[in-house]
Design a protein around this motif. Structure first.
Motif, mmCIF file in Angstrom:
data_model
loop_
_atom_site.group_PDB
_atom_site.id
_atom_site.type_symbol
_atom_site.label_atom_id
_atom_site.label_comp_id
_atom_site.label_asym_id
_atom_site.label_seq_id
_atom_site.Cartn_x
_atom_site.Cartn_y
_atom_site.Cartn_z
ATOM 1 N N ASP A 183 0.814 -1.361 0.070
ATOM 2 C CA ASP A 183 0.026 -0.024 -0.049
ATOM 3 C C ASP A 183 0.992 1.259 -0.013
ATOM 4 O OD1 ASP A 183 -1.623 2.003 0.478
ATOM 5 O OD2 ASP A 183 -2.636 1.212 2.313
ATOM 6 N N THR A 184 0.915 1.749 -1.034
ATOM 7 C CA THR A 184 1.670 3.154 -1.223
ATOM 8 C C THR A 184 0.877 4.392 -1.106
ATOM 9 O OG1 THR A 184 1.383 3.121 -3.576
ATOM 10 C CG2 THR A 184 3.482 2.089 -2.742
ATOM 11 N N ALA A 185 -0.309 4.346 -0.852
ATOM 12 C CA ALA A 185 -1.218 5.351 -0.489
ATOM 13 C C ALA A 185 -1.512 5.977 0.708
ATOM 14 C CB ALA A 185 -2.576 5.066 -1.147
ATOM 15 N N THR A 186 -0.907 4.863 1.620
ATOM 16 C CA THR A 186 -1.219 5.334 3.179
ATOM 17 C C THR A 186 0.238 5.155 3.947
ATOM 18 O OG1 THR A 186 -3.346 4.014 3.221
ATOM 19 C CG2 THR A 186 -2.443 4.538 5.570
ATOM 20 N N PRO A 187 0.580 6.174 4.589
ATOM 21 C CA PRO A 187 1.895 6.135 5.196
ATOM 22 C C PRO A 187 2.214 4.819 6.074
ATOM 23 C CG PRO A 187 0.567 7.892 6.153
ATOM 24 C CD PRO A 187 -0.160 7.287 5.027
ATOM 25 N N HIS A 188 3.154 4.024 6.395
ATOM 26 C CA HIS A 188 3.338 3.191 7.474
ATOM 27 C C HIS A 188 4.520 3.345 8.342
ATOM 28 C CE1 HIS A 188 4.508 -0.923 8.600
ATOM 29 N NE2 HIS A 188 3.512 -1.348 8.202
ATOM 30 N N PRO A 189 4.285 3.140 9.571
ATOM 31 C CA PRO A 189 5.291 3.400 10.569
ATOM 32 C C PRO A 189 6.491 2.959 10.079
ATOM 33 C CG PRO A 189 3.205 2.816 11.647
ATOM 34 C CD PRO A 189 2.861 2.739 10.008
ATOM 35 N N ALA A 190 6.671 1.682 9.748
ATOM 36 C CA ALA A 190 8.073 1.215 9.666
ATOM 37 C C ALA A 190 8.800 1.941 8.437
ATOM 38 C CB ALA A 190 7.987 -0.333 9.137
ATOM 39 N N ARG A 191 8.252 2.680 7.394
ATOM 40 C CA ARG A 191 8.862 3.328 6.208
ATOM 41 C C ARG A 191 8.999 4.639 6.712
ATOM 42 N NH1 ARG A 191 4.250 0.967 2.744
ATOM 43 N NH2 ARG A 191 3.360 3.036 2.706
ATOM 44 N N MET A 192 7.985 5.341 7.569
ATOM 45 C CA MET A 192 8.419 6.750 8.289
ATOM 46 C C MET A 192 9.711 6.486 9.018
ATOM 47 S SD MET A 192 4.587 7.743 9.058
ATOM 48 C CE MET A 192 5.129 9.277 10.131
ATOM 49 N N TYR A 193 9.659 5.428 9.699
ATOM 50 C CA TYR A 193 10.882 5.310 10.671
ATOM 51 C C TYR A 193 12.204 5.242 9.800
ATOM 52 C CZ TYR A 193 13.329 3.543 15.097
ATOM 53 O OH TYR A 193 13.961 3.229 16.250
ATOM 54 N N ASP A 194 12.047 4.417 8.716
ATOM 55 C CA ASP A 194 13.227 4.407 7.639
ATOM 56 C C ASP A 194 13.588 5.898 7.175
ATOM 57 O OD1 ASP A 194 14.829 2.621 5.613
ATOM 58 O OD2 ASP A 194 13.672 4.114 4.507
ATOM 59 N N TRP A 195 12.558 6.652 6.738
ATOM 60 C CA TRP A 195 13.005 7.997 6.339
ATOM 61 C C TRP A 195 13.406 8.910 7.299
ATOM 62 C CZ3 TRP A 195 10.931 13.126 7.464
ATOM 63 C CH2 TRP A 195 11.283 13.978 6.559
ATOM 64 N N TYR A 196 12.962 8.754 8.560
ATOM 65 C CA TYR A 196 13.615 9.327 9.793
ATOM 66 C C TYR A 196 15.150 9.188 9.819
ATOM 67 C CZ TYR A 196 8.725 10.428 11.302
ATOM 68 O OH TYR A 196 7.566 10.636 11.532
ATOM 69 N N LEU A 197 15.392 7.978 9.686
ATOM 70 C CA LEU A 197 16.910 7.460 9.803
ATOM 71 C C LEU A 197 17.469 7.730 8.551
ATOM 72 C CD1 LEU A 197 16.290 3.962 11.727
ATOM 73 C CD2 LEU A 197 17.080 6.140 12.618
ATOM 74 N N GLY A 198 16.978 8.326 7.569
ATOM 75 C CA GLY A 198 17.800 8.771 6.369
ATOM 76 C C GLY A 198 17.782 7.611 5.314
ATOM 77 N N GLY A 199 17.037 6.484 5.591
ATOM 78 C CA GLY A 199 16.941 5.579 4.449
ATOM 79 C C GLY A 199 16.182 5.706 3.395
ATOM 80 N N LYS A 200 16.194 4.759 2.268
ATOM 81 C CA LYS A 200 15.645 5.102 1.139
ATOM 82 C C LYS A 200 14.500 4.094 0.759
ATOM 83 C CE LYS A 200 19.998 6.358 -0.829
ATOM 84 N NZ LYS A 200 19.668 7.987 -0.638
ATOM 85 N N ASP A 201 14.118 3.094 1.673
ATOM 86 C CA ASP A 201 12.900 2.335 1.636
ATOM 87 C C ASP A 201 11.707 2.829 2.110
ATOM 88 O OD1 ASP A 201 14.593 0.089 0.323
ATOM 89 O OD2 ASP A 201 15.546 0.320 2.377
ATOM 90 N N ASN A 202 11.174 3.828 1.321
ATOM 91 C CA ASN A 202 10.025 4.605 1.606
ATOM 92 C C ASN A 202 9.409 5.348 0.519
ATOM 93 O OD1 ASN A 202 11.274 7.569 1.831
ATOM 94 N ND2 ASN A 202 12.669 6.369 3.181
ATOM 95 N N TYR A 203 8.093 5.477 0.636
ATOM 96 C CA TYR A 203 7.339 6.219 -0.304
ATOM 97 C C TYR A 203 7.178 7.714 -0.175
ATOM 98 C CZ TYR A 203 7.063 1.300 -2.035
ATOM 99 O OH TYR A 203 7.190 0.142 -2.543
ATOM 100 N N PRO A 204 6.574 8.303 -1.218
ATOM 101 C CA PRO A 204 6.265 10.009 -1.048
ATOM 102 C C PRO A 204 5.522 10.015 0.202
ATOM 103 C CG PRO A 204 6.557 9.435 -3.389
ATOM 104 C CD PRO A 204 6.636 7.870 -2.627
ATOM 105 N N VAL A 205 4.404 9.089 0.247
ATOM 106 C CA VAL A 205 3.697 9.098 1.133
ATOM 107 C C VAL A 205 3.898 9.543 2.612
ATOM 108 C CG1 VAL A 205 2.709 7.012 1.480
ATOM 109 C CG2 VAL A 205 1.108 8.581 1.949
ATOM 110 N N ASP A 206 5.048 8.321 2.765
ATOM 111 C CA ASP A 206 5.607 8.360 4.222
ATOM 112 C C ASP A 206 6.416 9.485 4.371
ATOM 113 O OD1 ASP A 206 4.890 5.523 4.451
ATOM 114 O OD2 ASP A 206 6.410 4.983 2.585
#
Length: 270
Positions: free
Chosen positions: A13-36
Motif C-alpha cells: 500500500d503506497t497510498a497510506t503512510p506506514h510507521p516502519a517506512r516513516m521510521y526508515d525515512w527519519y533514519l535517512g533510509g531509502k525504503d519509503n514512499y512519497p506518502v511516508d
C-alpha cells in the motif's frame, strides 16, 4: 491495503503512510514512499527532533541488547523489527555471543523484501524472519517456536511498536499473552512514545496520523509501566529512553536538546 494477489505476489500500500517506512525515512533510509516522506515532514513541522527520537530508540535497543546478552540471554524475539538499519539486533547480540538465536517479526512486506539483510547471522547461532502482526500472538509464537527454545529464557523486544497498538486492540493483553508463553528468566524490552512532556504537539501529531490512517496511542508513564506488571524491572526501571544505562552505548547527537518524549525499560520474568 497490504496483502497478496491470487498469484501470491506481495502488494504494498503506497497510498497510506506506514510507521516502519516513516521510521526508515527519519533514519535517512531509502525504503519509503512519497506518502511516508510527506507525513514524516508533517511530523517534523510539529517537532523537528523526530529523527533524533528515532535514533535514540535504535540506540536504546543496542544498549539493552548488550545488557541482556551480558546477563546470559541467548534468545531474542524482536516484534516490529522495521526496515533493516545496521547494526541490527542480531549483529549486536551475536557480536558478543555468537550462539545467540534471533527471530525477527514484522507485518510490513517491505521488511520482508529486505529480510535477507536480517538473516546474515553467525553460523553458531540462528537468525530468522517471520512475517506476522503483533495482534496475532498465536501465529508469532508458533512461528518463533521453530527457531527458539521456549524452555529457555527469551528476550521479547517491542521497540517503538506498542504506541501503534491502541487500547481497543488490547495492547497490554497482547504483551501479557506473549510473556505468558516464555519461561522464568525471560525479559521484556520496550520503548514507547508519550505525550507526558509535550501534550499539545502530541495531540496534533496524533490527529494528523489518524487522518492518514495511522493510529498513534501515546501512553503515560503509568500506562507504560503497566506493560511490566508481574515483572522485575531492571535498574534504573522506567526511564526516558536516552537515560536508560547510557554507559552501554554512544550518545546520539541532539539527544540532550530537551526531553526525549518516550520511555524505555527492561523487565525480567521471575
Amino acid at each position: 491495503m497490504t496483502g497478496q494477489d491470487p498469484a501470491g505476489a506481495i502488494r504494498i500500500d503506497t497510498a497510506t503512510p506506514h510507521p516502519a517506512r516513516m521510521y526508515d525515512w527519519y533514519l535517512g533510509g531509502k525504503d519509503n514512499y512519497p506518502v511516508d516522506e510527506e507525513m514524516g515532514r508533517q511530523m517534523l513541522a510539529l517537532d523537528p527532533r523526530v529523527p533524533v527520537m528515532a535514533r535514540v530508540n535504535r540506540a536504546f535497543m543496542h544498549r539493552a541488547t548488550r545488557w541482556l546478552v551480558e546477563h546470559g540471554v541467548r534468545q531474542f524475539l524482536d516484534i516490529g523489527t522495521g526496515i533493516p538499519t545496521e547494526p541490527n539486533l542480531h549483529q549486536i547480540a551475536q557480536g558478543i555471543a555468537p550462539d545467540t538465536r534471533v527471530v525477527y517479526c514484522d507485518n510490513d512486506p517491505i521488511v520482508l523484501a529486505h529480510a535477507a539483510a536480517l538473516l546474515r547471522g553467525t553460523p553458531e547461532g540462528a537468525t530468522e524472519y517471520l512475517q506476522a502482526d503483533v495482534r496475532d500472538p498465536a501465529a508469532i509464537l508458533e512461528g518463533a517456536g521453530t527457531v527458539l527454545d521456549f524452555g529457555r529464557p527469551v528476550a521479547l523486544c517491542l521497540v517503538a511498536l506498542l504506541h501503534f497498538v491502541p487500547d481497543e486492540d488490547g495492547a497490554h493483553d497482547l504483551v501479557r499473552r506473549l510473556m505468558a508463553e516464555l519461561p522464568s528468566g525471560s525479559h521484556l524490552m520496550v520503548t514507547h512514545a508519550t505525550a507526558d512532556f509535550s501534550p499539545e504537539e502530541s495531540a496534533a501529531a496524533t490527529a494528523k496520523l489518524r487522518a492518514a490512517g495511522v493510529t498513534l496511542a501515546l501512553r503515560s508513564r503509568a500506562e507504560f509501566t503497566r506493560f511490566f506488571d508481574g515483572l522485575d524491572l531492571v535498574d534504573p526501571g522506567v526511564a526516558v529512553v536516552n537515560k536508560w544505562r547510557p554507559e552501554l552505548g554512544e550518545p546520539v547527537p541532539g539527544e540532550d536538546d530537551g526531553v526525549i518524549p518516550g520511555y524505555g525499560a527492561v523487565g525480567r520474568k521471575p
